[in-house]
Design a protein around this motif. Structure first.
Motif: not given
Length: 532
Positions: A157-161, A138-139, A506-507, A130-131
């Motif tokens: 993937q990255f999600d929002i923190a 970053l999805r 989710t991002m 996450v970030v």
């Protein structure tokens, strides 16, 4: 929500002399870029803990795939100063495996193999990095491309923190002990036999608890009129469960005394924030709400009545700045539906109409009249934005009266219902859908979670906040639609099942003109400009 929450407690405490406390979520720097600016540090702690767990997963897979059982055992249980010993989290793992030994020298080869191998199936990893920035690129990413990772490449993937399960855990926990237990229960993947692998199995629970030990304490602030406010946790309301923390509520309740009021915020409309507040948060806290304050604006209702769409940064169209009673009347169908949603839970509802200077008295009266006809206990215009607590005194009086009503609070669904039935109940009774449609991926996840014993958890829908349906452009009260469930995830530590509705991401991503264009720092005075 937060301005009404602050206006209401200022009115209660500063003007009506009733003890009150506000409990707010901390917004992410992602969507707002600038509201929190590292305000409490909660989000930083969550990001650090979340990403430590993510790093632990991939490192463990790499080490297991490149070492023998014996080499793994020698590294996991090293000889220190001539002595070899298990750490306490390793002893707990041995007990879970049914190996009741404490001396590392006495394990058989078979026991060593079971102990050292988590055998994670990389295709089942659900734990993401996450970030706290809206970074659409970053999805979907590919990780592990360096030569040192020996060809262990996978898509991730990255999600929002604020969508991290650790944020949901922080908001739903009741003590350090409870938080540690929840962190340990986080399911990050399945092993090759289809059994869940947890943070506890990875040996990382204690480290996560240490990273989170200060974040568990709510941050005490005050409003401009000196009313106390707790700012704690900030789970996204359209992705996670969207409520400030149980701990903040409980501490605040203790402080205001028996006759005092705690005003706690739930994100977005009754269809998302409030539904999750009741079905998830109230179940975890055991607290029963006395009254719902439903926030509305003439402008938003005009949009639901068919007004033109609004784009960030563009000037408002005349429909929103000039009197238009027809648009208001048409849009009140959405308010009516939100009131009906609150009535499903048996709690009296007061509508707080947040008044803008361009709203005409006739528009304000019309909304209040329709709200009361639709079953609201009361509907009150509020001017706290311009007049502070004084502008919310009528709201505070209405809330005090409503809180004295006999309330018959009830949950929307029983936990023993199958997962798909719980999702369907929310879709039909709350959103107004005709039915749900599960993708093959969603169905197989539901089957897997049910088989693993997670079927009796409440549901946390990840859905757009821009419509009662899954389609952001459908305003008013859409009906007859089929709600598509594209995927289902499990937040076992937080204690809920987490279906993704339609194309819910989710991002979030940055728009063409983000608000960072307006944010500036005076290097001489260090004054920050452009936040509001």
């Amino acid at each position: 929500k937060s301005t009404v929450t602050i206006g209401l407690v200022q009115a209660l405490t500063a003007h009506l002399k009733i003890n009150s406390f506000a409990c707010l979520r901390q917004p992410s720097q992602g969507p707002t870029f600038g509201f929190n600016l590292h305000l409490t540090g909660d989000i930083h702690a969550i990001t650090a803990a979340n990403n430590l767990l993510a790093a632990a997963i991939d490192a463990r897979i790499l080490h297991e795939s490149t070492q023998s059982d014996k080499a793994l055992y020698n590294r996991l249980v090293p000889v220190v100063k001539g002595v070899r010993g298990f750490s306490s989290i390793q002893l707990a793992r041995l007990r879970r495996l049914g190996i009741n030994k404490t001396d590392p020298e006495t394990l058989t080869e078979e026991e060593i193999s079971r102990f050292v191998r988590l055998d994670i199936d990389p295709s089942t990893i659900t734990w993401q990095r996450v970030v706290d920035t809206n970074d659409r690129f970053l999805r979907k990413i590919t990780i592990g491309q360096a030569n040192t990772e020996k060809g262990f490449v996978r898509q991730a993937q990255f999600d929002i923190a604020v969508a991290s399960e650790i944020m949901a855990i922080l908001a739903l926990t009741t003590s350090l002990e409870d938080m540690k237990e929840r962190l340990g229960k986080i399911v990050v993947a399945n092993d090759k036999k289809g059994e869940p692998v947890t943070a506890e199995d990875l040996g990382v629970t204690g480290a996560l608890a240490v990273l989170m030990k200060d974040a568990i304490k709510p941050t005490l602030m005050q409003t401009l009129e000196g009313t106390p406010v707790f700012v704690h946790a900030g789970p996204f309301a359209n992705i996670a469960h969207g409520n400030s923390s149980i701990l903040a509520d409980k501490i605040a309740l203790k402080l205001v005394g028996e006759k005092g009021f705690v005003v706690t915020e739930a994100g977005f409309g009754a269809d998302i924030g409030m539904e999750k507040f009741f079905n998830i948060k109230c179940r975890a806290s055991g607290l029963v709400p006395s009254v719902v304050v439903l926030v509305a604006t003439v402008r938003a209702l005009k949009m639901h009545g068919g007004g033109p769409s609004v784009s960030a940064g563009a000037p408002l169209k005349k429909e929103y700045t000039e009197e238009n009673l027809q648009l208001v009347a048409d849009g009140c169908c959405n308010l009516q539906k939100q009131i009906q949603i609150t009535q499903l839970f048996g709690v009296p509802v007061v509508v707080a109409l947040n008044v803008f200077k361009t709203d005409s008295p006739a528009e304000v009266d019309l909304v209040c009249k329709i709200a009361k006809q639709s079953g609201a206990f009361d509907a009150v215009p509020c001017n706290h934005w311009s007049d502070g607590g004084r502008g919310a005194v009528k709201l505070a009086q209405a809330v005090e009266k409503a809180a004295n009503q006999k309330s018959s609070f009830k949950y929307l669904y029983g936990l023993e219902l199958p997962i798909a039935e719980k999702i369907k109940t929310i879709a039909q009774k709350v959103y107004g859908a005709k039915d749900i449609e599960l993708s093959p991926a969603a169905q197989s996840q539901i089957d897997r979670y049910t088989r693993q014993g997670f079927g009796k958890l409440p549901i946390c829908m990840a859905k757009t906040h821009l419509s009662l349906s899954h389609q952001p452009e459908r305003k008013g009260v859409p009906t007859g639609f089929i709600l598509p469930i594209s995927d289902v995830r499990a937040s076992i530590g937080a204690g809920f099942i987490y279906p993704l509705v339609g194309t819910m991401s989710t991002m979030p991503g940055l728009p063409t003109r983000p608000c960072f264009y307006d944010i500036d720092l005076d290097p001489v005075t260090e004054e920050v400009k452009g936040l509001f």
